[in-house]
Structures are given as C-alpha cells and as structure tokens.
Write a protein that holds these residues in place. Sequence first.
Motif, PDB file in Angstrom:
ATOM      1  N   TYR A   1      72.064  41.809  27.420  1.00  0.00           N
ATOM      2  CA  TYR A   1      71.720  41.919  28.839  1.00  0.00           C
ATOM      3  C   TYR A   1      70.223  41.665  29.063  1.00  0.00           C
ATOM      4  O   TYR A   1      69.838  40.877  29.934  1.00  0.00           O
ATOM      5  CB  TYR A   1      72.104  43.313  29.381  1.00  0.00           C
ATOM      6  CG  TYR A   1      71.689  43.450  30.819  1.00  0.00           C
ATOM      7  CD1 TYR A   1      72.490  42.935  31.836  1.00  0.00           C
ATOM      8  CD2 TYR A   1      70.461  44.004  31.162  1.00  0.00           C
ATOM      9  CE1 TYR A   1      72.074  42.972  33.150  1.00  0.00           C
ATOM     10  CE2 TYR A   1      70.041  44.052  32.475  1.00  0.00           C
ATOM     11  CZ  TYR A   1      70.857  43.540  33.463  1.00  0.00           C
ATOM     12  OH  TYR A   1      70.444  43.564  34.758  1.00  0.00           O
TER      13      TYR A   1
ATOM     14  N   GLN B   1      69.000  53.467  32.167  1.00  0.00           N
ATOM     15  CA  GLN B   1      69.906  54.591  31.921  1.00  0.00           C
ATOM     16  C   GLN B   1      70.757  54.360  30.668  1.00  0.00           C
ATOM     17  O   GLN B   1      71.128  55.325  29.982  1.00  0.00           O
ATOM     18  CB  GLN B   1      70.806  54.839  33.131  1.00  0.00           C
ATOM     19  CG  GLN B   1      71.685  53.659  33.506  1.00  0.00           C
ATOM     20  CD  GLN B   1      72.707  54.045  34.571  1.00  0.00           C
ATOM     21  OE1 GLN B   1      73.322  55.099  34.501  1.00  0.00           O
ATOM     22  NE2 GLN B   1      72.876  53.184  35.565  1.00  0.00           N
ATOM     23  N   TYR B   2      71.035  53.104  30.354  1.00  0.00           N
ATOM     24  CA  TYR B   2      71.861  52.837  29.160  1.00  0.00           C
ATOM     25  C   TYR B   2      71.046  52.996  27.879  1.00  0.00           C
ATOM     26  O   TYR B   2      71.567  53.447  26.853  1.00  0.00           O
ATOM     27  CB  TYR B   2      72.502  51.448  29.271  1.00  0.00           C
ATOM     28  CG  TYR B   2      73.458  51.405  30.427  1.00  0.00           C
ATOM     29  CD1 TYR B   2      74.680  52.086  30.368  1.00  0.00           C
ATOM     30  CD2 TYR B   2      73.117  50.773  31.610  1.00  0.00           C
ATOM     31  CE1 TYR B   2      75.543  52.096  31.450  1.00  0.00           C
ATOM     32  CE2 TYR B   2      73.976  50.785  32.700  1.00  0.00           C
ATOM     33  CZ  TYR B   2      75.184  51.449  32.607  1.00  0.00           C
ATOM     34  OH  TYR B   2      76.036  51.490  33.684  1.00  0.00           O
TER      35      TYR B   2
ATOM     36  N   THR C   1      65.319  48.684  35.777  1.00  0.00           N
ATOM     37  CA  THR C   1      66.073  49.704  36.515  1.00  0.00           C
ATOM     38  C   THR C   1      67.529  49.696  36.082  1.00  0.00           C
ATOM     39  O   THR C   1      68.157  50.744  35.930  1.00  0.00           O
ATOM     40  CB  THR C   1      65.973  49.420  38.035  1.00  0.00           C
ATOM     41  OG1 THR C   1      64.601  49.337  38.372  1.00  0.00           O
ATOM     42  CG2 THR C   1      66.627  50.505  38.841  1.00  0.00           C
ATOM     43  N   ASP C   2      68.067  48.498  35.902  1.00  0.00           N
ATOM     44  CA  ASP C   2      69.462  48.373  35.481  1.00  0.00           C
ATOM     45  C   ASP C   2      69.707  48.998  34.102  1.00  0.00           C
ATOM     46  O   ASP C   2      70.662  49.743  33.903  1.00  0.00           O
ATOM     47  CB  ASP C   2      69.851  46.885  35.385  1.00  0.00           C
ATOM     48  CG  ASP C   2      70.087  46.263  36.754  1.00  0.00           C
ATOM     49  OD1 ASP C   2      70.210  47.017  37.727  1.00  0.00           O
ATOM     50  OD2 ASP C   2      70.128  45.019  36.829  1.00  0.00           O
TER      51      ASP C   2
ATOM     52  N   ARG D   1      75.028  38.860  35.971  1.00  0.00           N
ATOM     53  CA  ARG D   1      74.241  40.090  35.819  1.00  0.00           C
ATOM     54  C   ARG D   1      75.137  41.327  35.889  1.00  0.00           C
ATOM     55  O   ARG D   1      75.060  42.223  35.048  1.00  0.00           O
ATOM     56  CB  ARG D   1      73.174  40.134  36.914  1.00  0.00           C
ATOM     57  CG  ARG D   1      72.117  41.149  36.662  1.00  0.00           C
ATOM     58  CD  ARG D   1      71.029  41.062  37.707  1.00  0.00           C
ATOM     59  NE  ARG D   1      70.767  42.383  38.235  1.00  0.00           N
ATOM     60  CZ  ARG D   1      71.202  42.821  39.389  1.00  0.00           C
ATOM     61  NH1 ARG D   1      71.911  42.045  40.164  1.00  0.00           N
ATOM     62  NH2 ARG D   1      70.927  44.035  39.781  1.00  0.00           N
ATOM     63  N   SER D   2      76.007  41.372  36.883  1.00  0.00           N
ATOM     64  CA  SER D   2      76.894  42.537  37.020  1.00  0.00           C
ATOM     65  C   SER D   2      77.813  42.651  35.815  1.00  0.00           C
ATOM     66  O   SER D   2      77.978  43.722  35.229  1.00  0.00           O
ATOM     67  CB  SER D   2      77.776  42.398  38.258  1.00  0.00           C
ATOM     68  OG  SER D   2      77.071  41.876  39.309  1.00  0.00           O
TER      69      SER D   2
ATOM     70  N   ALA E   1      63.066  41.362  38.143  1.00  0.00           N
ATOM     71  CA  ALA E   1      62.308  42.616  38.218  1.00  0.00           C
ATOM     72  C   ALA E   1      63.213  43.842  38.117  1.00  0.00           C
ATOM     73  O   ALA E   1      62.793  44.905  37.684  1.00  0.00           O
ATOM     74  CB  ALA E   1      61.523  42.665  39.530  1.00  0.00           C
ATOM     75  N   ILE E   2      64.463  43.672  38.486  1.00  0.00           N
ATOM     76  CA  ILE E   2      65.389  44.798  38.497  1.00  0.00           C
ATOM     77  C   ILE E   2      65.908  45.131  37.098  1.00  0.00           C
ATOM     78  O   ILE E   2      66.541  46.166  36.888  1.00  0.00           O
ATOM     79  CB  ILE E   2      66.584  44.476  39.445  1.00  0.00           C
ATOM     80  CG1 ILE E   2      67.403  45.729  39.782  1.00  0.00           C
ATOM     81  CG2 ILE E   2      67.492  43.428  38.838  1.00  0.00           C
ATOM     82  CD1 ILE E   2      66.733  46.666  40.699  1.00  0.00           C
TER      83      ILE E   2
ATOM     84  N   LEU F   1      76.070  43.741  32.629  1.00  0.00           N
ATOM     85  CA  LEU F   1      75.703  45.159  32.617  1.00  0.00           C
ATOM     86  C   LEU F   1      76.965  46.017  32.475  1.00  0.00           C
ATOM     87  O   LEU F   1      76.955  47.054  31.811  1.00  0.00           O
ATOM     88  CB  LEU F   1      74.934  45.558  33.876  1.00  0.00           C
ATOM     89  CG  LEU F   1      74.283  46.932  33.762  1.00  0.00           C
ATOM     90  CD1 LEU F   1      73.139  46.934  32.751  1.00  0.00           C
ATOM     91  CD2 LEU F   1      73.767  47.438  35.093  1.00  0.00           C
TER      92      LEU F   1
END
Lengths: 891, 179
Positions: free
Chosen positions: A333, A349-350, A345-346, A298-299, A341-342, A302
């Motif tokens: 992604y 912004q992109y 949020t992740d 995930r990290s 659920a996140i 992103l």
Amino acid sequence: MEALQLRPIYDALDRTDMRRALAECERVLRKHASHYGARALKTFVLAKTGQTSEALALGQSLLDTPAALASQHVQQGLSMAYRVLGRPDDEIAVYTGALAAAPESVVLRSKIYLAAARSLRFKEQHLAAVELAKRCRGQRTLWWLVVALLLCATSAPRDAPTTAVQLALAERTAAKALAEGQLTTLEELRVYLDVLEAQGKRAEMLAAMGADAGLAAMVLRDPDLVTKRIALMRQTGAHEDAARAAVAALDARDNWADYVHYIGAVAALCLDSDAACEPSSAAWANLQRWAAEPGRARSAKLAAVALAAELHADGRRQAAGAVPAPEVCIWDYVDGFRHKAICYTDIMQYIVGHVRSAPDGEARVAVAARLDEQLGPRLLAAREAAGRGADAAQAWISLERIRYLLQALRGETGAAAWAADVVPLLAFGLESKEARKKQPACSDAVLIAAQRLIQAAFFAHGAAGRSGQLAAALFCVVCVLEAGIRLNDNTPLLKLYAVRLYLYLSCYDRARAIYDTLRVKHIQHDTLAHIIAGQGVALGCHMPDLELCYDGVAFYDMARAKIPRELEAAYQNGTYSNVRDFIEFQDNLAHAMQRECTHRLALRAEALAHASAKDILANWADADARSIAHTDESLAALHDNRDLAVMGLLTPPDMLPWNLELLTRPAPLPGAPWIRAFSLVPQIMHYIVAADVDAADARAAELAALLAEAGDALSPQDALFARGICAVAAVYSRASSKSESIDAHLDALVELVRGRLPDEQLGEPDSADALGDLALRAIRDAAAATELFAYAVILKHALAAQRLPAAAPAGLALGELRKAGLRAANALRGWADKRLRAHIDAHWIASGDDALLYLVCSKHKQSVDLATKACVTSWQRSAKGLLAQWEQLSL
Amino acid sequence: MSALRRFRAMDLFRFNSVNLDRFTETYDLSFYLSYLSQWPDLFTLAESADGRMMAYLMGKVEGEGADWHGHVTALTVAPECRRLGLARGLMSGLEDASEKTHDCYFVDLFVRPSNAAAVRLYEELGYIVYRQVLEYYIGDGVMPTENAYDMRKAMPRDTHRRSVVPLERPITVEELLGG
C-alpha cells in the motif's frame, strides 16, 4: 379592523424598529386601552428589548383573559414573546387557552406539538400528537406521533415501565403506515428503523428495508442505508448474506464503510469454518479485481491491508489462505500511494495495530524495528528523488511521517535521534524551488521538522531545572514555524503549532495575532477556542482575552436561540432523521465544557475590571453565585466538544511521551476540577461581600478539598490562585468571629502573593535559565499573584464595608504588599523594555544547534526577527498589563 | 479511500480539518442546520479510514418549472485529501440524487474564475459556463471581490438541453436575485 389597527406595529417590527413598534403599541392602547392584539405585541416588544418583568406582567394579564387568547394576533404576539423569554410552558399555555374557543383546531394543536418539540417536552409533545391524530389522519400527523413516541421512550431511563409500551405503540403505528402505503420517504423509513433498533429488532429492520420494491430501490441509492443493511446482516449472523451484499454494494460504489463490513463478514466466515480459506481467497480475488478498476486501487489495497490484519491475527492464520502477511500488504500500500498526502492517515492505524499485535513490549519494539529496516532504503531513495515533482516530494514526506511513527513505537527517547535529519527537511521545506512554488509537501516538511524539534526539545530539556535550554529550543522551533508561515500563509497546522509554542513561551500577543488569522468563528468557538482562551488572563492581558470570551458567550447565546427553530423546521419538512441528531447537537452545545470554561474565564477577566470600591462590592453582592454551582452529576453531564485531533498528530493520542498535543499545552486542558474551582471562587467572593460567613466557609472548604484532590489537573498558577482564595476566605472567617486574630492568615495570604512576584532586583539574568524561567513560569506566576491581590483588595473593601475591625490591619498589610507588587511589576516592565532583546539574542539565538541556526538565522533572518520581536512585544504587554493592575488596584 | 455518508449536525464539532483552510467559509449554525433540515440527502461527507472528515458537499434543489435544478452550495476538500477523486465522488452523488430522486432539469454551481483547478474539474465533469455574474463574490480581507462563473450541467430530463445554452452577456447580482 383589528389588523388595520395593528398594521403600523407590524410594519415597525418588520423593520426591527423596536422603539417605533413600542410607540405604535402605545398609540393604539391610548385609544383602546384593552386592545388585546396591541397588548400582545407590546409584550413581544418588551421581551425583545430586555424589559422582562414588564413583559411577563403584561403577558400574564393576557393569559388570564380567556377571551384575549382567541385572537390570532394575541396568539402570535404572545407566543413569540414567550419564545424570546425562554418560557415554553407559557407558550404552550397560550395555545391551550386558545383551544377553549376552537377545541377542534388542528392548527392550534400543531402549534402545541411544535412548541413542545422545540423545548424538548416530550410528554407534552406526545399528548399533542395523540390529540392531533384523533382529529387529522394525515401522513405527517402519523409520523409526528411515531417520532414523539420514540423520543419519549429513548429519553426515559432504560428500564422505565412506559418505554416498552411506547416503543411497541410506535412500531405498530409505523408498521401500519407501511402496510397502508403511508411510508413513502427514506426519512420515514429511518424513523421506523430507529424504533425497531431501540427494541433490538434487527431482523425486523432488515425486513422493513426490503418491504416493497420501491422502498428497496430507494435504499439501494442511499449509501448510509446500504451500509446499515450490510451491518444488520452481520449483526444477525447472516455473514454470507452480508458478504454478498457488500460485494454488490462495492461493485456499484466505492465506499470504505462497506469494505469494513465485507472484511468483518469474511473474517467471521473464515472463523466459522474448519480449514476453509475459500472466503478469504474469494475476498482477496475481489479486492484484486476492484484494485484494477480506475480510481479504486487505493481503497481496495487498503482493504487488503485490513483483511490481512484481520486474518493473520492470533488464531486465524489458517484462515488467511492466499492473503499475504500484513507487512507485505502494508508496504504494498505504502509503495503504491505514498505520493498521496493522505497515505499516512490511511496506513497509520494499521502500522500501530500491527506493532501492537505483538505479544509484549520487547516483541513490539522488534516489529517496529523490522518495519524501520524496511523503511530505510525507501526513505533514502525518496529523499534523493524529492525534487522530481510534487508526487515525489509527497512520497518522501509520507515516508518521513511513517519514520516518525516507528520511532515513537520503538519507544525512542533520545533527543539526538529525534532531531536527526531535520536540516534536509527544512532545506526542502524552506529553501527549495518547490518551497517557493508553495508545494503542499514543503509545508508538511517544515511541520515534520518542527515536530521533531519539539519532541527532541522535551526529551533533552523537559526535566525540571532545564527551562533555559527548553525555552531556547522551543524558540528555535517558533522561528522555523514563522518561516514556514511566511512562505505559505495558508498553512493552518503550522499556525496551530506556532500559537501553542508562543503561549508555551508566555507570548500572548503573537499567539493571538496568529490565531486571528485562522478566522475561528461560529461553531469553531466551541471546538477551537480552547487553544487560546484563558491564556490572556493567565498572562496579564485581560481585555483581549475578555473580548475572545465574549465572542464565545455570544455564540452560545445565539445557538440557544437558533437550534429550536431548526428543530421545528425538521418536523415541518418531514426530515425526521434530523430530530435526534439536532437534539444531541443542542445538548452538546448547551452542556459544553468549553461553554462553562468560557463563562468562568469571562468572569475572571471581568473581576479585574477597575471600578470604585462601592461598585466592586455592588457587583459581587449582585452576582448570581448559585446558578454557576455544579454538582457531580452536572459535571458528569458536560460534553467535551473540543477538537483535539486538529493538531495533526503523527502518533496515536495514547502515546503520551510522543503526544505533541499534550506536550505543547501551556497548561492542563480545563476539565471538571478546573470548572468546579472557578465556580467556587465567585461564590466565595459573593458570600464574603454579602457577609454570609457560613456559606463562604463552606465553599472555601469545598475548594480546599478540591485542591487536595486535583493534582495535575490544575496548572501551578491556577492551584496557587485557588489556594489564595482559600486564604482570603480564612482571613474573612477569622475577621468575622471578632474573637480570633487574623494575623497568621493575613500573613499567609500576603506571603502567597509576594512569593510569586518577580524579583525586584531583576536586572541582568546572565543565564539562559533566567530567561527560560521568565518565559515558562515567572510571567504566569506574576499574573496569578496579581489576580489574587485583586481578590484580596475586594476582601479589604468587604471588611471595611461591614465595619469589621480587621479592615485596618488588612489594609495596612495589603498596602505594603501593593508597594512590593508595584516595585516588582515596575522591575519586570523595565527589564522587558530594556534588556529582553539583548538577552534573547545572547541566550536563545546564539545557543542552538549550529546547522539549524545557520539555516534559520542566516537565511530566514526576517522570521527570526519576527519571532524575537513577538516575544519582546508580548512580554512587554504582559508586564505593562500587570503594572497597570497594581497601579489601579487601590485600597 | 473514504466512507460516504450523510452529514449530521454532530459532524459540525469536528469539521475543522476541512474548514481551517482559509478558502473554506465557516457559516452560521443556522446555515448548516437549515440545509440538513431541508435537503438532508444532498449534504454528504467523506471520511477517512480512521474517521477524520475529508470533504463535504452541501447541496439543494430549487426553482420552478424548467428552472427546477440541483445546486451545489459548497464543495470543499481538506488540503491533504486533494487529488483523490473525492470532489468527483461527491458531485456524482449530488447529480445522481438531482436526477433520480428530485427529477431536476440541470445542476448548477458558482465558482471563482480564479479557482482554475475547480473550474477545470467541473468542465471535466461536463459543466459549462452558462453565464458570468458580475462581482458576485465580495472581498472579505482574505479573498478579493470577483465575478462568478455560473456553471451548469444538463440532466437527462432536459432532453433539449435548453438549460445549458450559454447567455451571451454577463448579468449583475441584482438580475440574478431578481430571477
């Protein structure tokens, strides 16, 4: 002997039995009238029990007796008393006086240092540190000096002549400590880094972090310092080092802050080289490598989005090399993590950044539309698969959130488009077997549906004159939210939106009840109370609102007492990095906008408490009007700690037409104009009661000027109230001059109040608009008019007490006004008691969208009943409160 | 993904996304500040890419002799941030500090037996139920009165793993406080 005599006092104090402690003090003093220790402890007891002037007098008598200050009991009792009284200078004077008997005492000088530190007297703290350092060469003393110097320097104006000297001295002291092996903890290193950072010495900061092997090893175990080191490398232009350090850090630990620096360093390297895509290719390969590690996909994915966004920005495409376009990475992604659920949020912004990177509005709409096209098939498939487990349901919800964002980014203003597909969301969120199992995705589905419906309601009916349809639509959303809460009680976001909408519809009771289930307490009074505080006053429910304000006031009082103790603990424990953080925290609370608002709201509600004319005048005469005055500087220094992000927005805060936090606020968020206005009102009333015409006139002129400038910063009702207070002041001014008639101004004041009262003929509002108007405007107007009348009554009492002839005509006019007010409040109450339920059934429940109503009304009848009863009960409570005010505001 | 860093007092102004969950207690200011002033390296948070707080862990070290240990006072994750491995990451940080910085014998924590997901997580991380404490959790209108599991994990310093030999009988809160 002395200790033995004082033992019973200390025992009583240990039991916090102040009455007993005082009796024991008296007992000792009867036998030994000049017993210093007993007098000091009595000072403390008097301070604790609120007998401030007696405590100050007794304490001063001890301060004036040098021999007394040599006693440890006096030092302890008196210093504690001055802490309770909030007099740090006197506390320092106790220890300074005691030094006369023990000039070399390290303990006393430490106490001076800590007393100064607690009260943020940095100069005294520095002087105490210097004196301590002369007498005691320990590691702690040394770092206390460095911290004091740093605080002196950073609290002074940037160009103060002493700043550079203090920082240089702090640096030298810390560097010497490092060289002599007296820098052994990360806390000490952090202080040293702060000193260097304050001077912009980044290279030296890097050097300090690797000064010796032990320190460097400790730094590598601390995620904050690892990140800071990489950041420093970037700031010093060492991008290759930064990239290398970031890779090492990321090999060891998954930390987003390090990814951000890595991408920044890679982007800088790519820009520096001509055609080189080598750094970007290497970074891409690293990201792929990390993505393949368990738990890190995930990290890393992103980070790939972030890298693509950075490298494909204008002018850098050449540098992107193997890195795919941002849209490819975004969907990669989303496809990989939409079941989390996140995810939204992740990625939000992109997506926003990508759309806004297009050159103009048209191009942005095109980018958003293209993303929407790519979303479409995914969304359809996800919706069909939503019943196949929690992950599948969450995947659908993530895509629904993205869809919402893309609609906003495209500038969608069509109500139908916003309300489309709400029914399947609600069917899943309220009806499915997953909903009965309380799957988190189901609450989210209800929330998205509610947000869509709110958005649609404002776009369809937000324009002036359509209050009936707007209120009906929002009531329907309230029913949806109630159903969601009923299904799963642990859903704070549904509750927050429900509170907001109930308040929007002037339903204080239910809003307050739901707010109470959120268990807002302690620091949350500062960050969350803005959601509801003040609404009770605005809706005629004064006492519950006053209770809420008192809870907030108690929190701020408690915080003021406690934070200095914790600040002292940070020095004692050697956790110096907390010091500046605690000071900033303390300052934010002491100068919190919410604190000021809470105080003014409490004053407003208190002003409506009933008392005799004599008591009312005495209260206003004694009111401390000056202390609440604000200047431009003091207003500018206020901190807004209110947590607005907690509303769970699906669009960025700057997208105003699509910002639900803003749309669902029943009134503008109190800000500087509001605080200033509600600081001036009590001052004006104080000066009227104190017969200071000039001061009252001057404040009224300020209020009028503020009103002229305030615009939309005040709600219509607050603006009306402020205008009314100006009218009250104008009446008083004319009444005092004796040569001028008050008639015109009195008429204006009366008309202002009368014009906002409910229609006395209120009986059968046969349209949805009449009901909507009641919900969205009339009750608030009536509350403002009632509050204004309360102040007009104070004016009449003041005129009578000052034997001004205008008291008689004012009394007559206000008497007539009171009769009208009583009739109007009675009509409102009668209407609320008898007709409301039927009107809600007829105009709200029967007027909404068919499919939605079928779903909500037929399958969630209990929730609809609850919302209906909540509206009826809340409005009845407001009507009852307003009627009680008019009945009790006697002339 | 998340950024891990030390908790700061200023973070208290924006931890509602985590603390509004009704199972998470919001304590008095002194509680948070005293942890920061005593054990700053054991109070950590995770925040999202857009800066929102996702989770935090409050820890401390205490005890004497062979009872010297790290303790998890509070570990909480925002509802939308669950199942991301955040709790594991934060626990790993505390264990690392307990072992390498504070040289502890073990790490312990208290958990409601009814919180099955948390108990399962701790078991997966190597914690065992060392003992039960009777009626440790007092009902507050939201959560019921309940026993607590005192769960422990031995650190390398406890070479004989004496700290994780389970007690045979449950203890009372008085016995717990009495040492």
